[in-house]
Design a protein around this motif. Structure first.
Motif, mmCIF file in Angstrom:
data_model
loop_
_atom_site.group_PDB
_atom_site.id
_atom_site.type_symbol
_atom_site.label_atom_id
_atom_site.label_comp_id
_atom_site.label_asym_id
_atom_site.label_seq_id
_atom_site.Cartn_x
_atom_site.Cartn_y
_atom_site.Cartn_z
ATOM 1 N N VAL A 297 0.849 -1.198 0.000
ATOM 2 C CA VAL A 297 0.000 0.000 0.000
ATOM 3 C C VAL A 297 0.885 1.249 0.000
ATOM 4 C CG1 VAL A 297 -1.694 1.341 1.303
ATOM 5 C CG2 VAL A 297 -1.926 -1.155 1.123
ATOM 6 N N PRO A 298 0.715 2.160 -0.959
ATOM 7 C CA PRO A 298 1.566 3.355 -1.021
ATOM 8 C C PRO A 298 1.066 4.441 -0.067
ATOM 9 C CG PRO A 298 0.034 3.361 -2.847
ATOM 10 C CD PRO A 298 -0.196 2.060 -2.122
ATOM 11 N N GLU A 362 -4.286 -0.746 -6.644
ATOM 12 C CA GLU A 362 -4.996 0.395 -7.214
ATOM 13 C C GLU A 362 -6.498 0.189 -7.277
ATOM 14 O OE1 GLU A 362 -3.628 -2.219 -10.675
ATOM 15 O OE2 GLU A 362 -2.829 -1.523 -8.750
ATOM 16 N N GLY A 363 -7.010 -0.935 -6.747
ATOM 17 C CA GLY A 363 -8.435 -1.202 -6.879
ATOM 18 C C GLY A 363 -8.773 -1.636 -8.291
ATOM 19 N N TRP A 381 -2.574 -7.782 -20.243
ATOM 20 C CA TRP A 381 -3.825 -8.009 -19.505
ATOM 21 C C TRP A 381 -4.142 -6.791 -18.646
ATOM 22 C CZ3 TRP A 381 -7.295 -11.783 -20.119
ATOM 23 C CH2 TRP A 381 -8.315 -11.897 -19.170
ATOM 24 N N CYS A 382 -5.397 -6.355 -18.672
ATOM 25 C CA CYS A 382 -5.793 -5.137 -17.952
ATOM 26 C C CYS A 382 -6.652 -5.505 -16.748
ATOM 27 C CB CYS A 382 -6.561 -4.194 -18.873
ATOM 28 S SG CYS A 382 -7.043 -2.647 -18.066
ATOM 29 N N PRO A 383 -6.130 -5.385 -15.517
ATOM 30 C CA PRO A 383 -6.901 -5.728 -14.329
ATOM 31 C C PRO A 383 -7.801 -4.600 -13.825
ATOM 32 C CG PRO A 383 -4.684 -5.174 -13.679
ATOM 33 C CD PRO A 383 -4.733 -5.047 -15.180
ATOM 34 N N PRO A 402 -9.258 -0.241 -3.416
ATOM 35 C CA PRO A 402 -7.836 -0.573 -3.325
ATOM 36 C C PRO A 402 -7.487 -1.144 -1.950
ATOM 37 C CG PRO A 402 -8.150 1.648 -4.192
ATOM 38 C CD PRO A 402 -9.477 1.189 -3.667
ATOM 39 N N ARG A 403 -6.382 -1.838 -1.901
ATOM 40 C CA ARG A 403 -5.955 -2.539 -0.692
ATOM 41 C C ARG A 403 -5.741 -1.603 0.498
ATOM 42 N NH1 ARG A 403 -1.383 -6.130 -2.399
ATOM 43 N NH2 ARG A 403 -3.135 -7.267 -3.330
#
Length: 774
Positions: A297-298, A362-363, A381-383, A402-403
């Motif tokens: 987590v930033p 980033e959720g 691949w785009c999550p 996001p986390r």
């Protein structure tokens, strides 16, 4: 899968209490409540289970989220601040409903795997009564709404053996989704009692949390119309706040701007409220918020303005969904007051595990593309498929926060759902019973003694005065692992009787005993890497004492080992690929199938066996006339899917790539019988070529679209209309479910070869059984 050579010489140590199972679960044991049955005036019992709710997400546990009804229960009832679940939802639900440790109850994992080991049966054993069966045997009406998730996914379809479905496991009435999660605006498949709810176009304003509340109140009212005195047990298992996280627009607006300060500031504020509320002693340390301690987590202040706006919106939606759960509770409470039954109703509110970090750093606005855990995903691949900010939380976006917000949700603990650290297992618990457990003056209602999810069933039965049946189906029942904790509520000075507890999830291990906890999150086979925490003084597990007290670590590790043998924990998952093994009994689900118009939507997993990680063909047989139009076949929803339809003289295809619609069109064939064939050809790097023909003539196609993987398409196959969540939102707004009124005869799915990257392994169980007999 890894398993030791054999059980230790003395494997009698009972995981819950430190004695033998026979000694501690005997009917003559002091731990067992006196034998009683329901009597006139017995209390109603309601268990409200919220999915993936973090420890601090309710206002009595520090949240800024508006949950006045949970707060009122806590203000007049009891808060358990040292209550633990398992790390995942299915295991917790099995333990809660049976009183057995999750592996003994058949759920070492969520009900989406079937590798064939005893702890992974994915069904509650026949000789284990559920809480509903116990209450029904004790004279109660039994109701359930919401998420079941205790049936193997291969047995969720309409032709399956329903022995593990809710009605067969003790509930008089059931309405909800038996799968692990669903859309709150367009549920993918709802079951009413013992079969699919009628196919419908969900009306504008439909929201599943509210609809489940409607059903629960209807069930209560139906009972009271026929019997004014019979007590009821209601298990309300919310689909919220599991992903995809969605909420009503007005509730989202209520939280606009509330999270602009970021996750670190909000976490500090929650912890201050927890200390002020007496949930933890002054001097308690909070776990760290650095990237190493949060899985990446930033810091909030290092994010761009665009990222902060997006991430805050995700949390606004999550808070709104939690708020809606409290509104649901409020409707139940007010209805109980209206009918004069609130004071004599036991109400429990809790969570099945800690908040989840599955949204990633980033959720995501495309939950199902994020929710793919296959090796070899292509680099492009785009999550997180970009979507307009204003759509997040609504029916068109399947998103998750996001986390960093999960780190907030689990304040003051570390890590998330799926982990054996406190963030995965330390969850909120509120119990209220005004008539039977009134608070004494000066009692805050806070209880810090240890309790575990297996304790819920014996506690509720003891409080209600109901016996657990001694037999089920003519067989003696297995003993429970949990122990009633009603004495803790009545007298806060009493010690916990649940002195020890093992935990295991996907190879991660833990053991609690008398205020200490060891954790080993390293993969099995990597050697022992136990951490040790004094959780009585350090509940957030901030200081590892393993190096300072190796003797305690060794003794507790040996206890974990004994408990693991007793509870069928072995073999341990040493490679996630081992969970891709499926029994050969599932091969029938991959055979060609013909679906006629009017057939209920094909169940999600049944549908996936026809299409996932393979080539396949869809054959639609039409008797076409000019003007015929409608959906021919639809599979999926706004989270990903495809729909083939006729409109305005054209044959049209929309392929929804996890929220990004791709469209193609061509001319409809002339009048008369015609077969429209859509061929999906598996390509390298997990893509499909789609070719659609009318007879021999190619009409349209799409090249190299990303395959729908993991849990997508989530809504199953429907023929002649688009069930549930629409694949094509524009089509949905124009035509609704868009039924094909005439001329569509049938649709046939023909699965092709599996792609080389399909990891599924079929275990030939019949052959193995024959060899074992021989």
């Amino acid at each position: 899968m890894t398993s030791p050579a054999g059980p230790p010489a003395d494997s009698r140590g009972y995981a819950g209490f430190g004695g033998t199972a026979a000694e501690l679960t005997s009917r003559s044991s002091p731990w067992w409540p006196p034998a009683r049955r329901a009597r006139p005036g017995s209390p109603n019992v309601i268990v409200v289970l919220v999915d993936d709710l973090g420890f601090s997400d309710l206002s009595p546990f520090g949240a800024e989220i508006d949950t006045p009804y949970v707060q009122a229960l806590a203000d007049t009832g009891y808060r358990l601040t040292n209550y633990h679940s398992t790390p995942l939802c299915s295991p917790s639900r099995a333990a809660l409903l049976t009183g057995l440790n999750p592996h003994r109850a058949g759920f070492a994992m969520v009900a989406h795997v079937d590798p064939g080991y005893p702890g992974y049966r994915m069904e509650i054993p026949d000789d284990v009564p559920t809480l509903a069966e116990s209450f029904r045997a004790g004279g109660y009406a039994t109701f359930m709404v919401g998420k079941w998730h205790l049936t193997a996914e291969s047995r969720l379809h309409d032709g399956a053996d329903k022995g593990s479905w809710p009605v067969q496991r003790g509930f008089d009435r059931y309405h909800g989704s038996m799968d692990g999660f669903t859309s709150l605006f367009h549920p993918h498949r709802l079951i009413s009692d013992n079969g699919p709810a009628p196919d419908q176009q969900y009306p504008d304003g439909y929201y599943l949390t509210d609809a489940l509340t409607d059903r629960a109140i209807e069930m209560i009212n139906g009972l009271r119309a026929g019997d004014a005195a019979k007590p009821f047990f209601l298990y309300f298992a919310h689909q919220a706040v599991h992903g995809p996280v969605q909420a009503k627009a007005a509730d989202i607006e209520k939280y606009r701007g509330r999270y602009d300060a970021g996750w670190h500031r909000m976490r500090e504020e929650r912890f201050r409220r927890q200390l002020a509320g007496g949930l933890f002693a002054e001097g308690t340390e909070i776990s760290g918020s650095d990237p190493a301690g949060t899985l990446g987590v930033p810091p909030w202040d290092e994010l761009s303005a665009e990222q902060r706006a997006l991430y805050a919106r995700h949390m606004e939606v999550y808070a709104a969904a939690v708020d809606a759960v409290d509104q649901s509770l409020g409707r139940l409470v007010e209805h109980l007051r209206l009918i004069g039954e609130y004071d004599n109703t036991i109400i429990v509110v809790t969570s099945d595990n800690g908040a989840t970090g599955e949204g990633g750093i980033e959720g995501t606005r495309s939950y199902f593309s994020r929710f793919v855990n296959l090796p070899g995903l292509p680099a492009e691949w785009c999550p997180d498929v970009p979507r307009d900010l204003g759509l997040i939380g609504g029916p068109r976006v399947h998103g998750h926060y996001p986390r960093g917000w999960a780190h907030l949700s689990n304040t003051p603990f570390r890590y998330y759902k799926g982990h054996t650290h406190a963030g995965g297992v330390h969850v909120p618990f509120v119990l209220s019973w005004p008539a039977g457990l009134p608070r004494t003056q000066g009692d805050s209602g806070v209880r810090d003694q240890y309790a575990y999810v297996t304790d819920v069933a014996p506690t509720l039965l003891a409080l209600a005065g109901v016996d657990r049946p001694a037999e089920r189906g003519g067989r003696p029942v297995q003993d429970v692992d949990g122990v009633a904790f009603g004495h803790l509520l009545a007298d806060r000075r009493q010690p916990s009787r649940h002195r020890a507890q093992y935990v295991e999830c996907a190879g991660g291990r833990g053991y609690f005993e008398d205020g200490y906890k060891i954790i080993d999150a390293s993969p099995p086979g990597a050697g022992d890497n136990w951490e040790l925490y004094d959780i009585a003084a350090d509940p957030a597990e901030t200081t590892d004492l393993a190096a300072a007290d190796p003797a305690r670590v060794a003794a507790m590790a040996a206890s974990w080992h004994r408990a693991a043998w007793l509870n069928t924990v072995f073999p341990l998952v040493d490679d996630p690929a081992a969970l891709n093994t499926r029994p050969s009994t599932e091969l029938a689900l991959s055979r060609p199938v013909t679906i006629y118009p009017g057939t209920p939507v094909l169940e999600r997993y049944r549908s996936s066996k026809l299409t996932t990680l393979r080539s396949f063909t869809v054959e639609a047989y039409l008797d076409h006339r000019p003007g015929d139009e409608g959906v021919i076949v639809a599979h999926g929803d706004q989270g990903g899917g495809y729909v083939l339809f006729a409109e305005d003289g054209e044959l049209r295809l929309t392929y929804n790539a996890y929220g990004l619609p791709l469209r193609a069109a061509g001319p409809m064939p002339g009048p008369g019988p015609v077969t429209v064939t859509a061929r999906f050809t598996a390509l390298p790097e997990m893509r499909w070529d789609i070719d659609v023909r009318a007879g021999q003539d190619r009409v349209l196609g799409l090249a190299a679209v990303p395959q729908l993987l993991g849990m997508a398409p989530f809504t199953g196959i429907s023929v002649g209309f688009d069930h549930g969540g629409p694949v094509d939102w524009d089509l949905h707004e124009r035509r609704g479910v868009f039924r094909y009124r005439r001329g569509l005869l049938r649709v046939r799915y023909v699965p092709g070869e599996k792609a080389p990257y399909n990891p599924e392994i079929i275990a030939m169980v019949e052959e193995a059984a024959r060899r074992a007999i021989d």
